[in-house]
Design a protein around this motif. Structure first.
Motif, PDB file in Angstrom:
ATOM      1  N   ILE A 182      40.268  57.815  50.376  1.00  0.00           N
ATOM      2  CA  ILE A 182      39.075  56.981  50.536  1.00  0.00           C
ATOM      3  C   ILE A 182      38.900  56.084  49.320  1.00  0.00           C
ATOM      4  N   GLY A 183      39.138  56.638  48.139  1.00  0.00           N
ATOM      5  CA  GLY A 183      39.039  55.831  46.927  1.00  0.00           C
ATOM      6  C   GLY A 183      39.973  54.635  46.974  1.00  0.00           C
ATOM      7  N   PHE A 184      41.194  54.894  47.387  1.00  0.00           N
ATOM      8  CA  PHE A 184      42.160  53.799  47.527  1.00  0.00           C
ATOM      9  C   PHE A 184      41.690  52.762  48.554  1.00  0.00           C
ATOM     10  N   LEU A 185      41.200  53.245  49.677  1.00  0.00           N
ATOM     11  CA  LEU A 185      40.749  52.334  50.732  1.00  0.00           C
ATOM     12  C   LEU A 185      39.566  51.489  50.264  1.00  0.00           C
ATOM     13  N   GLN A 186      38.686  52.093  49.491  1.00  0.00           N
ATOM     14  CA  GLN A 186      37.540  51.331  48.981  1.00  0.00           C
ATOM     15  C   GLN A 186      37.994  50.181  48.095  1.00  0.00           C
ATOM     16  N   LYS A 187      39.001  50.485  47.272  1.00  0.00           N
ATOM     17  CA  LYS A 187      39.484  49.449  46.354  1.00  0.00           C
ATOM     18  C   LYS A 187      40.269  48.369  47.105  1.00  0.00           C
ATOM     19  N   ASN A 188      40.758  48.690  48.281  1.00  0.00           N
ATOM     20  CA  ASN A 188      41.518  47.727  49.089  1.00  0.00           C
ATOM     21  C   ASN A 188      40.908  47.637  50.480  1.00  0.00           C
ATOM     22  N   ILE A 246      29.011  56.708  50.623  1.00  0.00           N
ATOM     23  CA  ILE A 246      30.431  57.069  50.743  1.00  0.00           C
ATOM     24  C   ILE A 246      30.823  58.092  49.673  1.00  0.00           C
ATOM     25  N   GLU A 247      30.296  57.922  48.469  1.00  0.00           N
ATOM     26  CA  GLU A 247      30.571  58.894  47.408  1.00  0.00           C
ATOM     27  C   GLU A 247      30.128  60.295  47.831  1.00  0.00           C
ATOM     28  N   LYS A 248      28.953  60.350  48.430  1.00  0.00           N
ATOM     29  CA  LYS A 248      28.417  61.632  48.892  1.00  0.00           C
ATOM     30  C   LYS A 248      29.331  62.208  49.988  1.00  0.00           C
ATOM     31  N   ARG A 249      29.790  61.329  50.865  1.00  0.00           N
ATOM     32  CA  ARG A 249      30.704  61.752  51.936  1.00  0.00           C
ATOM     33  C   ARG A 249      31.964  62.393  51.382  1.00  0.00           C
ATOM     34  N   LYS A 250      32.510  61.781  50.329  1.00  0.00           N
ATOM     35  CA  LYS A 250      33.743  62.308  49.741  1.00  0.00           C
ATOM     36  C   LYS A 250      33.595  63.782  49.389  1.00  0.00           C
ATOM     37  N   LYS A 251      32.417  64.137  48.917  1.00  0.00           N
ATOM     38  CA  LYS A 251      32.187  65.534  48.525  1.00  0.00           C
ATOM     39  C   LYS A 251      32.019  66.441  49.732  1.00  0.00           C
ATOM     40  N   GLU A 252      31.374  65.914  50.777  1.00  0.00           N
ATOM     41  CA  GLU A 252      31.004  66.792  51.891  1.00  0.00           C
ATOM     42  C   GLU A 252      32.039  66.859  53.015  1.00  0.00           C
TER      43      GLU A 252
END
Lengths: 202, 202
Positions: free
Chosen positions: A92-98, A184-190
């Motif tokens: 997800i982090g990669f996708l956010q940056k791209n 989205i940050e919250k999603r990454k955790k959950e």
DNA sequence: GTCTATATGGCGATAGAC
DNA sequence: GTCTATCGCCATATAGAC
């Protein structure tokens, strides 16, 4: 070919990516790429001859990026829970940056499905390999009630869709840019917990 | 305006949908729409004046279709489990029958995010209403560990992504057209359980 | 390698006959 | 309402000077 500090061919490719990713093949003008690269339109043709050639280079790179990154996370030998955690967080982090790449690929592939097979040859990873790695770690974790292909698709769906549908979801939930990113940050955790819950028996 | 058996305006709109859905705004030629409708190119302009007008009519219809159908399933007063079952079964079924619409909307929205707000005015449903209905039925079912917005997005992701990414997933898993459709049929049955598992405590 | 100028074709849109 | 013919523009691509 390699005589300018930041060689021209690379400058063109970077500019082309920026425009093609956002506007797709049909929506992109060669003039706009030239402007973005700070060079003349004729130079594009000098280096890539046609718009289609340039596009193919961009598309192939995007495809490679998306898949090799997926490979780094799903293809690892970590146990299932860690693998899912890594996949969700890093991918997800990669996708956010791209953020334009997934929509770009999905859209172009729908218009020209035959291109996929060609492009897969340029990716050093066999597509089925990813699935097999996931299947193996599911077996190790004694998860037997879920088809590995379904899990693969479900995780991919929940990672990619919120990026592709961001403009729509922002409106639906009345999010500002900042609020959406925090969401989205919250999603990454959950998400990892959501998924582990889904596949482990009660 | 209503003197031909299947009035011309409607024939145009049907043809325009077919082409626009597959090729997007930039990829579509007015000539192709005219051919598809079996009429002359000039008639398109007689009825809709510009390409953009015709496109807007098509886009608005697509948006309305997708959202009012979502409303029928998520907006019902059924308890959570039934609601999810309906949503997944009926909505995926609808998406399969209109498989170009979701990609069309996502792609066009990314290129023109401002258009969403205008178009939402034409949909008789307030977007937040869907979320609120889901939140209520989650409360009734005593589901407290999951944000309703996450559940909404997760379900939507898992319904829409496999349709949008179909050409890609077919190649990854080496599916024929028929095999892929059968795979989706199986998913329809298993997804509700997957999701209920994910949100209920052990 | 990089530029200016231009060829060539195609597309959206309109004029005007019927 | 529906057609044929055509205008005007813009995009890809090339020619040719530097």
């Amino acid at each position: 070919m390699v005589n300018t500090p930041h060689c021209t061919e690379e400058k063109i490719l970077e500019a082309a990516k920026k425009i093609f990713h956002r506007k797709g093949y049909d929506g992109t003008r060669m003039q706009e790429i030239a402007d973005e690269a700070g060079i003349n339109k004729a130079l594009l043709h000098y280096y890539f001859r046609t718009k289609e050639n340039l596009f193919n280079a961009v598309f192939q790179d995007a495809f490679k990026d998306i898949f090799s990154r997926l490979f780094l996370t799903v293809g690892s030998d970590d146990p299932l829970e860690e693998k899912l955690g890594k996949m969700i967080n890093e991918y997800i982090g990669f996708l956010q940056k791209n953020s334009f790449i997934p929509g770009f690929i999905l859209s172009e592939i729908n218009q020209n499905p035959d291109k996929i097979i060609d492009v897969f040859h340029s990716v050093p990873v066999q597509p089925l390999f990813l699935y097999e790695k996931l299947r193996d770690s599911m077996r190790d974790a004694r998860i037997e009630n879920v088809d590995p292909r379904d899990l693969f698709i479900n995780v991919l769906s929940m990672c990619i869709f919120p990026v592709v549908a961001k403009p729509l979801l922002k409106v639906i939930f009345n999010f500002s840019e900042k609020e959406y990113d925090e969401f989205i940050e919250k999603r990454k955790k959950e998400l990892p917990e959501f998924i582990m819950n889904a596949i482990t028996k009660k």
